[in-house]
Design a protein around this motif. Structure first.
Motif, PDB file in Angstrom:
ATOM      1  N   ARG A 131       0.858  -1.177   0.000  1.00  0.00           N
ATOM      2  CA  ARG A 131       0.000   0.000   0.000  1.00  0.00           C
ATOM      3  C   ARG A 131       0.899   1.232   0.000  1.00  0.00           C
ATOM      4  N   ALA A 229      -8.497  -0.878  -4.945  1.00  0.00           N
ATOM      5  CA  ALA A 229      -9.047  -1.980  -4.141  1.00  0.00           C
ATOM      6  C   ALA A 229     -10.546  -2.077  -4.407  1.00  0.00           C
ATOM      7  N   ALA A 232     -12.906  -3.238  -1.581  1.00  0.00           N
ATOM      8  CA  ALA A 232     -12.860  -2.576  -0.279  1.00  0.00           C
ATOM      9  C   ALA A 232     -14.226  -2.032   0.114  1.00  0.00           C
ATOM     10  N   SER A 234     -16.196   0.278   3.291  1.00  0.00           N
ATOM     11  CA  SER A 234     -15.973   1.124   4.448  1.00  0.00           C
ATOM     12  C   SER A 234     -16.980   0.712   5.518  1.00  0.00           C
ATOM     13  N   TRP A 260      -9.703   6.920   0.678  1.00  0.00           N
ATOM     14  CA  TRP A 260      -9.447   5.773   1.545  1.00  0.00           C
ATOM     15  C   TRP A 260     -10.751   5.346   2.216  1.00  0.00           C
ATOM     16  N   SER A 261     -10.855   4.066   2.532  1.00  0.00           N
ATOM     17  CA  SER A 261     -11.959   3.607   3.360  1.00  0.00           C
ATOM     18  C   SER A 261     -11.727   4.090   4.782  1.00  0.00           C
ATOM     19  N   ASP A 263     -11.276   2.478   7.382  1.00  0.00           N
ATOM     20  CA  ASP A 263     -10.257   1.716   8.101  1.00  0.00           C
ATOM     21  C   ASP A 263      -8.888   1.813   7.438  1.00  0.00           C
ATOM     22  N   VAL A 265      -7.802   1.766   4.092  1.00  0.00           N
ATOM     23  CA  VAL A 265      -7.417   1.108   2.845  1.00  0.00           C
ATOM     24  C   VAL A 265      -7.471   2.115   1.688  1.00  0.00           C
ATOM     25  N   VAL A 267      -8.295   3.211  -1.833  1.00  0.00           N
ATOM     26  CA  VAL A 267      -9.260   2.616  -2.760  1.00  0.00           C
ATOM     27  C   VAL A 267      -9.218   3.271  -4.140  1.00  0.00           C
TER      28      VAL A 267
END
Length: 280
Positions: A131, A229, A232, A234, A260-261, A263, A265, A267
């Motif tokens: 990542r 991703a 992914a 959220s 980003w999600s 958590d 990640v 995306v």
């Protein structure tokens, strides 16, 4: 299945609006394509909000070709004004062993308003997994103020909850054109898929708007999205959106985007060219 009656959202003074779920439920499909009535609560200025236009184009492809692999990239051009009854038509340009390309046009009265090129691809074996876009450590949405004041937000923004995590709000005369904004659908029945994510990925105001001291009209011209991703999710519906204006000149702003999600990640990575109309 989704019951649209349970997914109402509310705008100014609590009036009922058409939720994202209801819009998807209201799409009529036949051999000639797909049609839906886009209400004014989803407009940005004189045209349909760009994220919704892109999402409707992707939804049309998904309905015509439900067996495609995951979305990997999209190139979207907002060609003209959209509103009222819009139609979506799709063309499968190529289907290979692991990838596919599809075109989707959103039109009004026969004239193309949005043209989207989607690239789909299945997972490939890889020796590397890293990542490279870590999520920044920022306050959670509950700790952040709203991006817009109720009387200064565009119509479509009523359909989203947006919280400013870092940077300056629009028309604040800031010296830096970068912001981080938490965004989620106000519709708690919105499906957990890439169509829903694409619908909100363009919701945050361009970072260039923070530099101005008064509201100005803007219009996204082109938008490129690369999906890092596609699976992914959220967990709480919140997505962290970063916008960074790289150049502002002659009425145009180019910006980089990341999502980003909740958590952490990464995306989506994206780019936009935005037309900025001076209020003077």
């Amino acid at each position: 299945s989704v019951n649209p009656a349970t997914s109402r959202c509310h705008g100014f003074f609590g009036q009922s609006m058409t939720s994202f779920t209801e819009l998807l439920y209201g799409i009529q499909s036949d051999a000639d394509g797909h049609r839906v009535s886009a209400p004014s609560a989803w407009t940005q200025g004189r045209t349909l909000y760009g994220g919704l236009s892109a999402a409707l184009c992707l939804e049309a492809v998904a309905r015509d070709h439900p067996d495609l692999p995951q979305l990997r990239s999209a190139q979207i051009a907002f060609v003209g004004l959209a509103g009222g009854e819009v139609t979506m038509s799709t063309t499968l340009l190529r289907r290979g062993k692991s990838s596919a390309f599809a075109n989707s046009d959103l039109s009004v009265d026969g004239a193309v308003a949005t043209r989207a090129l989607f690239c789909f691809g299945g997972d490939r074996p890889s020796i590397d997994h890293a990542r490279l876009e870590p999520a920044p450590n920022l306050p959670r949405p509950s700790e952040c103020p709203p991006v817009f004041k109720p009387d200064r937000r565009p119509n479509f923004a009523q359909n989203f909850d947006m919280r400013l995590a870092s940077g300056a709000p629009p028309a604040s005369g800031a010296s830096d054109a970068e912001n981080f904004i938490w965004v989620r659908h106000d519709d708690n029945k919105a499906p957990l898929n890439m169509v829903s994510l694409l619908a909100l990925a363009d919701a945050a105001p361009p970072a260039a708007m923070s530099l101005f001291t008064e509201p100005v009209m803007i219009s996204t011209m082109t938008w490129t999205v690369d999906v890092l991703a596609p699976d992914a999710l959220s967990p709480d519906g919140w997505w962290l959106c970063r916008s960074h204006a790289e150049t502002i000149s002659n009425g145009y702003a180019a910006q980089a985007m990341s999502i980003w999600s909740s958590d952490g990640v990464p995306v989506i990575l994206g780019r936009q060219m935005v037309a900025v109309f001076s209020s003077r």
